[in-house]
Design a protein around this motif. Sequence first.
Motif, mmCIF file in Angstrom:
data_model
loop_
_atom_site.group_PDB
_atom_site.id
_atom_site.type_symbol
_atom_site.label_atom_id
_atom_site.label_comp_id
_atom_site.label_asym_id
_atom_site.label_seq_id
_atom_site.Cartn_x
_atom_site.Cartn_y
_atom_site.Cartn_z
ATOM 1 N N VAL A 1 64.285 57.262 -42.117
ATOM 2 C CA VAL A 1 65.631 57.397 -42.654
ATOM 3 C C VAL A 1 66.628 57.019 -41.562
ATOM 4 N N TRP A 2 67.733 56.418 -42.004
ATOM 5 C CA TRP A 2 68.864 56.159 -41.117
ATOM 6 C C TRP A 2 69.955 57.144 -41.497
ATOM 7 N N LEU A 3 70.517 57.801 -40.505
ATOM 8 C CA LEU A 3 71.572 58.802 -40.726
ATOM 9 C C LEU A 3 72.836 58.421 -39.979
ATOM 10 N N GLY A 4 73.963 58.548 -40.654
ATOM 11 C CA GLY A 4 75.241 58.385 -39.983
ATOM 12 C C GLY A 4 75.596 59.689 -39.314
ATOM 13 N N LEU A 5 76.143 59.619 -38.117
ATOM 14 C CA LEU A 5 76.474 60.838 -37.374
ATOM 15 C C LEU A 5 77.921 61.230 -37.576
ATOM 16 N N LEU B 1 63.699 61.184 -50.569
ATOM 17 C CA LEU B 1 63.529 62.433 -49.835
ATOM 18 C C LEU B 1 62.852 63.452 -50.735
ATOM 19 N N GLU B 2 62.152 64.393 -50.143
ATOM 20 C CA GLU B 2 61.442 65.435 -50.874
ATOM 21 C C GLU B 2 62.223 66.734 -50.751
ATOM 22 N N ASP B 3 63.045 67.033 -51.749
ATOM 23 C CA ASP B 3 63.905 68.227 -51.707
ATOM 24 C C ASP B 3 64.737 68.268 -50.427
ATOM 25 N N GLY B 4 65.304 67.134 -50.055
ATOM 26 C CA GLY B 4 66.141 67.066 -48.871
ATOM 27 C C GLY B 4 65.376 66.960 -47.572
ATOM 28 N N ARG B 5 64.059 66.854 -47.650
ATOM 29 C CA ARG B 5 63.226 66.747 -46.448
ATOM 30 C C ARG B 5 62.653 65.334 -46.353
ATOM 31 N N LEU B 6 62.294 64.942 -45.149
ATOM 32 C CA LEU B 6 61.724 63.635 -44.895
ATOM 33 C C LEU B 6 60.216 63.695 -45.090
ATOM 34 N N THR C 1 52.990 65.550 -43.093
ATOM 35 C CA THR C 1 53.726 66.599 -43.801
ATOM 36 C C THR C 1 55.227 66.326 -43.747
ATOM 37 N N ALA C 2 55.935 66.825 -44.747
ATOM 38 C CA ALA C 2 57.389 66.673 -44.792
ATOM 39 C C ALA C 2 58.025 67.479 -43.668
ATOM 40 N N VAL C 3 59.162 66.983 -43.154
ATOM 41 C CA VAL C 3 59.880 67.658 -42.079
ATOM 42 C C VAL C 3 61.356 67.769 -42.455
ATOM 43 N N ASP C 4 62.025 68.733 -41.844
ATOM 44 C CA ASP C 4 63.460 68.890 -42.072
ATOM 45 C C ASP C 4 64.209 67.728 -41.435
ATOM 46 N N LEU C 5 65.273 67.323 -42.099
ATOM 47 C CA LEU C 5 66.133 66.273 -41.563
ATOM 48 C C LEU C 5 67.163 66.873 -40.617
ATOM 49 N N PRO C 6 67.486 66.185 -39.546
ATOM 50 C CA PRO C 6 68.599 66.642 -38.724
ATOM 51 C C PRO C 6 69.911 66.359 -39.462
ATOM 52 N N ALA C 7 70.984 66.843 -38.913
ATOM 53 C CA ALA C 7 72.288 66.649 -39.540
ATOM 54 C C ALA C 7 72.651 65.176 -39.581
ATOM 55 N N VAL D 1 65.232 58.390 -37.901
ATOM 56 C CA VAL D 1 64.166 59.388 -37.860
ATOM 57 C C VAL D 1 62.988 58.828 -38.653
ATOM 58 N N ALA D 2 61.836 58.737 -38.013
ATOM 59 C CA ALA D 2 60.621 58.245 -38.655
ATOM 60 C C ALA D 2 59.574 59.349 -38.650
ATOM 61 N N ASN D 3 59.122 59.723 -39.832
ATOM 62 C CA ASN D 3 58.085 60.746 -39.962
ATOM 63 C C ASN D 3 56.739 60.047 -40.114
ATOM 64 N N LEU D 4 55.976 60.029 -39.050
ATOM 65 C CA LEU D 4 54.657 59.402 -39.053
ATOM 66 C C LEU D 4 53.550 60.431 -39.260
ATOM 67 N N SER D 5 53.954 61.656 -39.542
ATOM 68 C CA SER D 5 52.975 62.731 -39.734
ATOM 69 C C SER D 5 52.561 62.800 -41.207
#
Length: 176
Positions: free
Chosen positions: A172-176, A161-166, A145-151, A139-143
Motif C-alpha cells: 500500500v502507498w499512504l499519504g502522510l 484491505l482486510e477490514d482496514g488491515r494490510l 498474516t494481515a497487519v495493522d496499517l500505520p497512519a 508498506v509491503a506485507n510479505l508475511s
Amino acid sequence: ARAATLLMLALPGSAYLYQGEELGLPEVADLPTEVLQDPIWEQTGHVRKGRDGCRVPLPWTTEGPSYGFGAGGAWLPQPPDFAAYAVQAQDGVAGSTLELYRTALRLRRKLLDGEALTWSDDVPAGVLRFDRSDGWRCVANLSGTAVDLPAGEVLLSSAPLEDGRLGPDTTVWLGL
C-alpha cells in the motif's frame, strides 16, 4: 506480482516495465515447436526455446484473429484466455491490473520529488516500510498474516484491505 510492482515503483530511480506486464499477461509456455521463431531456437539446433513465450503479441480487444493486434492472425499464436487480459477487458475496470498500473504510474510521477528513504525498523516480521522524503509511505506485507496499517491516507493498494488491515502479499502507498 501486484504487491511487488507497487514496492518497486515506490523506490527511487528508473523503473522498467516489460511488454504485457501492465495487463498481467502470463508467458505462453506451451507454444508449438513449429511456430517458434527466436534465433536461439535455431542456433541451438531446436534445444533452447528462447524468448518466444514472452513475445506473443499483446491482446488489445477481446475478439478477432489477433485480439486487435492486426487485421490477420498474430505472428505467434495467442491462447484463447488472452481475451480476458485484453486492454478492452480491463480498461476502466476498477481493480484490474491495467488500472493498477495506470494509477501507480500517474501517482509515481506526482509523488516522486525526492530520492531519500527512511526505513522503519519497528514493523512486524515480514513487513517492509519506508517513508519517502516527498511525503508518502510504502508498506509491503510479505508475511502470511494481515497487519495493522500505520497512519496515513491510502493512495493505492495492490489488493483490497482486510477490514482496514494490510493483507498478506499486499503493498500500500499512504499519504502522510
